[in-house]
Write a protein that holds these residues in place. Structure first.
Motif, PDB file in Angstrom:
ATOM      1  N   ARG A 321     -15.900  36.573 -19.435  1.00  0.00           N
ATOM      2  CA  ARG A 321     -15.968  35.285 -18.738  1.00  0.00           C
ATOM      3  C   ARG A 321     -17.121  35.275 -17.743  1.00  0.00           C
ATOM      4  O   ARG A 321     -17.618  36.315 -17.327  1.00  0.00           O
ATOM      5  CB  ARG A 321     -14.648  35.017 -17.999  1.00  0.00           C
ATOM      6  CG  ARG A 321     -13.541  34.535 -18.924  1.00  0.00           C
ATOM      7  CD  ARG A 321     -12.317  34.083 -18.151  1.00  0.00           C
ATOM      8  NE  ARG A 321     -11.575  33.091 -18.922  1.00  0.00           N
ATOM      9  CZ  ARG A 321     -10.486  32.483 -18.494  1.00  0.00           C
ATOM     10  NH1 ARG A 321     -10.014  32.749 -17.298  1.00  0.00           N
ATOM     11  NH2 ARG A 321      -9.865  31.598 -19.253  1.00  0.00           N
ATOM     12  N   TRP A 322     -17.507  34.068 -17.339  1.00  0.00           N
ATOM     13  CA  TRP A 322     -18.560  33.912 -16.346  1.00  0.00           C
ATOM     14  C   TRP A 322     -18.014  34.204 -14.955  1.00  0.00           C
ATOM     15  O   TRP A 322     -16.814  34.060 -14.696  1.00  0.00           O
ATOM     16  CB  TRP A 322     -19.102  32.487 -16.373  1.00  0.00           C
ATOM     17  CG  TRP A 322     -20.066  32.218 -17.465  1.00  0.00           C
ATOM     18  CD1 TRP A 322     -21.433  32.229 -17.399  1.00  0.00           C
ATOM     19  CD2 TRP A 322     -19.749  31.880 -18.829  1.00  0.00           C
ATOM     20  NE1 TRP A 322     -21.978  31.934 -18.627  1.00  0.00           N
ATOM     21  CE2 TRP A 322     -20.977  31.711 -19.525  1.00  0.00           C
ATOM     22  CE3 TRP A 322     -18.559  31.708 -19.530  1.00  0.00           C
ATOM     23  CZ2 TRP A 322     -21.032  31.382 -20.864  1.00  0.00           C
ATOM     24  CZ3 TRP A 322     -18.612  31.386 -20.874  1.00  0.00           C
ATOM     25  CH2 TRP A 322     -19.844  31.220 -21.536  1.00  0.00           C
ATOM     26  N   GLN A 328     -20.267  30.064  -5.342  1.00  0.00           N
ATOM     27  CA  GLN A 328     -18.986  30.470  -5.914  1.00  0.00           C
ATOM     28  C   GLN A 328     -18.184  29.260  -6.390  1.00  0.00           C
ATOM     29  O   GLN A 328     -17.097  28.960  -5.887  1.00  0.00           O
ATOM     30  CB  GLN A 328     -18.172  31.288  -4.896  1.00  0.00           C
ATOM     31  CG  GLN A 328     -18.810  32.587  -4.469  1.00  0.00           C
ATOM     32  CD  GLN A 328     -18.875  33.623  -5.588  1.00  0.00           C
ATOM     33  OE1 GLN A 328     -18.209  33.502  -6.593  1.00  0.00           O
ATOM     34  NE2 GLN A 328     -19.695  34.630  -5.415  1.00  0.00           N
ATOM     35  N   VAL A 329     -18.723  28.542  -7.366  1.00  0.00           N
ATOM     36  CA  VAL A 329     -18.063  27.327  -7.860  1.00  0.00           C
ATOM     37  C   VAL A 329     -16.734  27.622  -8.533  1.00  0.00           C
ATOM     38  O   VAL A 329     -15.943  26.698  -8.760  1.00  0.00           O
ATOM     39  CB  VAL A 329     -18.985  26.544  -8.833  1.00  0.00           C
ATOM     40  CG1 VAL A 329     -20.188  25.987  -8.103  1.00  0.00           C
ATOM     41  CG2 VAL A 329     -19.416  27.419 -10.013  1.00  0.00           C
ATOM     42  N   GLN A 330     -16.461  28.894  -8.848  1.00  0.00           N
ATOM     43  CA  GLN A 330     -15.191  29.215  -9.505  1.00  0.00           C
ATOM     44  C   GLN A 330     -14.002  29.127  -8.548  1.00  0.00           C
ATOM     45  O   GLN A 330     -12.853  29.157  -8.992  1.00  0.00           O
ATOM     46  CB  GLN A 330     -15.244  30.642 -10.106  1.00  0.00           C
ATOM     47  CG  GLN A 330     -16.446  30.914 -10.987  1.00  0.00           C
ATOM     48  CD  GLN A 330     -16.351  30.285 -12.372  1.00  0.00           C
ATOM     49  OE1 GLN A 330     -15.695  29.273 -12.539  1.00  0.00           O
ATOM     50  NE2 GLN A 330     -17.005  30.864 -13.350  1.00  0.00           N
ATOM     51  N   ASN A 331     -14.242  29.047  -7.255  1.00  0.00           N
ATOM     52  CA  ASN A 331     -13.107  28.919  -6.325  1.00  0.00           C
ATOM     53  C   ASN A 331     -13.347  27.835  -5.270  1.00  0.00           C
ATOM     54  O   ASN A 331     -13.126  28.040  -4.085  1.00  0.00           O
ATOM     55  CB  ASN A 331     -12.771  30.265  -5.665  1.00  0.00           C
ATOM     56  CG  ASN A 331     -13.911  30.803  -4.824  1.00  0.00           C
ATOM     57  OD1 ASN A 331     -14.992  30.216  -4.769  1.00  0.00           O
ATOM     58  ND2 ASN A 331     -13.682  31.916  -4.143  1.00  0.00           N
ATOM     59  N   LEU A 332     -13.774  26.673  -5.718  1.00  0.00           N
ATOM     60  CA  LEU A 332     -13.954  25.540  -4.802  1.00  0.00           C
ATOM     61  C   LEU A 332     -12.587  24.978  -4.410  1.00  0.00           C
ATOM     62  O   LEU A 332     -11.681  24.895  -5.245  1.00  0.00           O
ATOM     63  CB  LEU A 332     -14.770  24.430  -5.482  1.00  0.00           C
ATOM     64  CG  LEU A 332     -16.218  24.765  -5.856  1.00  0.00           C
ATOM     65  CD1 LEU A 332     -16.819  23.626  -6.662  1.00  0.00           C
ATOM     66  CD2 LEU A 332     -17.043  25.026  -4.621  1.00  0.00           C
ATOM     67  N   PRO A 333     -12.412  24.558  -3.138  1.00  0.00           N
ATOM     68  CA  PRO A 333     -11.146  23.938  -2.738  1.00  0.00           C
ATOM     69  C   PRO A 333     -10.900  22.659  -3.532  1.00  0.00           C
ATOM     70  O   PRO A 333     -11.845  21.940  -3.877  1.00  0.00           O
ATOM     71  CB  PRO A 333     -11.356  23.616  -1.254  1.00  0.00           C
ATOM     72  CG  PRO A 333     -12.517  24.453  -0.819  1.00  0.00           C
ATOM     73  CD  PRO A 333     -13.380  24.641  -2.026  1.00  0.00           C
ATOM     74  N   MET A 597     -23.092  22.700 -14.915  1.00  0.00           N
ATOM     75  CA  MET A 597     -22.290  23.851 -14.504  1.00  0.00           C
ATOM     76  C   MET A 597     -20.966  23.811 -15.257  1.00  0.00           C
ATOM     77  O   MET A 597     -20.626  22.814 -15.899  1.00  0.00           O
ATOM     78  CB  MET A 597     -22.053  23.870 -12.988  1.00  0.00           C
ATOM     79  CG  MET A 597     -21.380  22.659 -12.407  1.00  0.00           C
ATOM     80  SD  MET A 597     -21.218  22.815 -10.590  1.00  0.00           S
ATOM     81  CE  MET A 597     -20.537  21.200 -10.191  1.00  0.00           C
ATOM     82  N   HIS A 598     -20.244  24.918 -15.201  1.00  0.00           N
ATOM     83  CA  HIS A 598     -18.902  24.954 -15.776  1.00  0.00           C
ATOM     84  C   HIS A 598     -18.042  25.842 -14.902  1.00  0.00           C
ATOM     85  O   HIS A 598     -18.513  26.826 -14.325  1.00  0.00           O
ATOM     86  CB  HIS A 598     -18.919  25.433 -17.233  1.00  0.00           C
ATOM     87  CG  HIS A 598     -19.681  26.703 -17.463  1.00  0.00           C
ATOM     88  ND1 HIS A 598     -19.098  27.936 -17.475  1.00  0.00           N
ATOM     89  CD2 HIS A 598     -21.005  26.915 -17.681  1.00  0.00           C
ATOM     90  CE1 HIS A 598     -20.013  28.861 -17.708  1.00  0.00           C
ATOM     91  NE2 HIS A 598     -21.190  28.274 -17.833  1.00  0.00           N
TER      92      HIS A 598
END
Length: 646
Positions: A321-322, A328-333, A597-598
């Motif tokens: 996985r990316w 850190q877009v994978q943990n945005l509020p 982005m994803h």
């Protein structure tokens, strides 16, 4: 592979590479390439001293622009991005190969030094490198001793410079040795295609609303000032941010407390009133940081107004996985404010008093607005599409849990259906607010990979109103309702152990385990392989003989890691979900969409106004790959003028 040009460069910039990323680093006016080391087809490595006036030979420059010649480097994105800036033209990722990706696909470390050490190479990365980089590659502090200069040049330390040239050449030699060592494990063309798309997405970047970013940072600063001032007035403390001083102040008011953690303070607020309650509320406000991601955007943005390099290909090397980088877009509020656009406009216009007036918590508002700082370019909007319950669908498909597949192929209400199967209640009686649905939901979130009471507790079961004595029966009830999933965990456990101990191929449903060159491979339905290095049996933490392998542990260091069936199933499911996303993105690209982005199982597309639709994008996402026959896929989506969670 044809002709291969191995490359390593050393560079200077006044922008912090780690904090700002390579795109902003190379975007600085102060950026320059100092040294260029190269090797054609494994021949002796050459060094070009650009800092002292040498130039890259015409043959090498021609090769860099020749798509028939493969350029290779460890973390090739750095070399390609920096050389694009050096030559003043964008180098396509089409003919670039990254040996860091090749190493990551075998679950090896992502750093050149660590890979060299794990592989036991004859030539290792030179330890002096870090000090030499600090000396030549970043600005220095002006002092009397150095004549007030802000940068060290080759003539300031000729011996160090010669060592630096040796260091640069050595990196090419180590990268060559890694490629040679991993020669039997080339990156498959399907993954190279995905890598090239990943590089295109990172090169494209995503536009940032800098006015909102600047105002959000100012708003946070002003709010903190006001809150801290009130805490001074209330307590008279020298530093109301000090844990020791706050504890002392509370002790003086008859409150002995062990912790000032967010949860502990939130619990105490319910039991207090007056000045103590106010201070505890102020403590929460002073401790909450809402601007770190805004600051990351501000420092990482390039001259084009976009942030690039937000995603790391194969960043999670256990599953492929990316990983998120920079912001850190994978943990945005998440955002829950009903009138999100109003809140956004108030902050952007600098109307901070109105924010205080209309909302309970300014830090919460700023936190929920972080996503909205990402915006489409003029004349476009975002189309966002997200796979629905993708891991639960994949787990049901791989294990053959048919009733779940039937749910996903019809209404898709897995929380309600799970509660119905667990408690033998008609699904029609399980409504959104019902306690049974809550139990179904928490079970689904916590128990799919062998989780038990501890997993339920970590997922917040007790905070959701469940009693402690309910948890163990809940685990048993879920497992009884999902016998094929439970069996799949232990079938995978047996198969992996058999493969390691007997060194022969073993198959479990759609998963194939095999052993090659000291590595246990789990082949996914897509054909991609997950790797477990140097597997062997050893006594685990439960005192039983179990499977272990070498890898990067939770500490970030290389060592031996324990695993077992349910954990392997988690890797397999997440790896398969990753492959579904990867193939969906390739389909979207081929149909002309531009991905900016994803995030996890979601893609964000920048699409011209009036072109395409959410329905069209979701339809493309839900197309079934040839290798996923019988897997019911579904994507949901929305469009927006700024990024948000719908």
């Amino acid at each position: 592979m044809g002709r291969v040009l191995g490359i390593d460069i050393e560079t200077f910039s006044d922008v912090d590479l780690i904090k700002c990323g390579v795109y902003a680093y190379a975007d600085s006016p102060a950026f320059e390439v100092l040294l260029f080391a190269y090797s054609f087809d494994g021949e002796e490595t050459q060094i070009i001293d650009l800092a002292q006036g040498e130039t890259i030979p015409a043959e090498v420059e021609s090769a860099i622009f020749d798509d028939s010649i493969t350029k290779t480097a460890f973390n090739a994105n750095f070399e390609r991005t920096c050389l694009s800036r050096h030559f003043g033209t964008k180098l396509s990722p089409g003919s670039w190969h990254c040996s860091a990706v090749q190493a990551a696909m075998l679950a090896l470390p992502r750093s050149l030094e660590d890979v060299g050490a794990v592989l036991g190479l004859d030539k290792q990365k030179m330890k002096e490198g870090k000090e030499l980089i600090r000396y030549f590659c970043v600005p220095c502090k002006p002092t009397k001793a150095n004549g007030g200069r802000t940068r060290n040049l080759p003539y300031h330390a000729p011996e160090k410079w010669e060592l630096f040239k040796t260091y640069c050449k050595r990196d090419v030699d180590v990268e060559k040795a890694i490629r040679q060592k991993l020669n039997n494990f080339p990156i498959p063309e399907s993954e190279m295609e995905m890598y090239r798309l990943d590089q295109e997405i990172n090169d494209r970047g995503v536009l940032v609303d800098l006015e909102l970013v600047h105002q959000a940072i100012s708003c946070e600063s002003l709010h903190k000032e006001i809150v801290t001032k009130r805490a001074y007035e209330l307590t008279g403390l020298e530093n109301p941010n000090s844990v020791a001083q706050i504890k002392g102040w509370l002790t003086g008011r008859g409150m002995e407390i062990d912790s000032l953690s967010k949860k502990a303070v939130a619990d105490l607020i319910k039991e207090t009133d007056g000045e103590v309650e106010e201070l505890l509320k102020l403590r929460l406000l002073m401790a909450k940081t809402s601007v770190k991601k805004y600051e990351a955007m501000e420092r990482s943005v390039c001259k084009d107004g976009r942030v690039h390099g937000l995603l790391q290909f194969y960043g999670a090397n256990r599953t492929g996985r990316w990983a998120g980088r920079l912001v850190q877009v994978q943990n945005l509020p998440q955002n829950h404010i009903v009138d999100l656009e109003l809140a956004r406009n108030l902050v952007k216009q600098g109307r901070f008093e109105d924010v205080e007036l209309f909302y309970d918590s300014t830090p919460n508002v700023l936190s929920e607005l972080i996503r909205t700082a990402f915006i489409p370019k003029q004349g476009c909007r975002f189309l966002v599409a997200d796979f629905s319950a993708i891991e639960a669908r994949v787990l049901a498909w791989l294990s053959g849990e048919q009733w779940r597949l039937d749910v996903f192929a019809s209404h898709g209400k897995i929380y309600e259906a799970s509660a119905s199967a667990m408690f033998h209640v008609p699904i029609e009686e399980i409504t959104k607010g019902s306690p049974l649905r809550q139990k179904g939901k928490i079970s689904e979130l916590a128990l799919g990979y062998g989780g038990s009471v501890g997993a339920l507790t970590s997922m917040g079961a007790l905070n959701m109103g469940l009693a402690e004595e309910e948890l163990s029966p809940l685990v048993s009830t879920w497992r009884n309702a999902n016998p094929h999933i439970t069996q799949f965990w232990w079938d995978v456990d047996v198969a992996a152990i058999k493969t390691v101990t007997e060194k022969r191929e073993t198959r479990v449903g759609r998963i194939t385990f095999f052993y090659q060159s000291g590595i246990l491979f789990a082949m996914l339905p897509s054909g991609r392989k997950l790797a477990y290095v140097k597997p062997r049996m050893a006594v685990n933490k439960f005192g039983r003989n179990g499977l272990t392998y070498e890898g990067i542990g939770e500490s970030g260091k290389w060592g031996r890691i324990e695993t077992y069936g349910p954990k392997l199933v988690e890797n397999i499911v997440q790896g398969t979900a990753r492959d579904l996303l990867a193939e969906a993105m390739l389909r979207l690209k081929k149909r002309g969409y531009q991905i900016v982005m994803h995030i996890h199982d979601e893609v964000v597309l920048e699409v011209p106004d009036g072109v395409s639709s959410v329905e069209e994008v979701c339809s493309i996402m839900a197309e079934q790959p040839d290798w996923a026959v019988g897997l019911p896929l579904r994507a949901d989506g929305y469009e927006c003028a700024f990024y948000k969670k719908d």
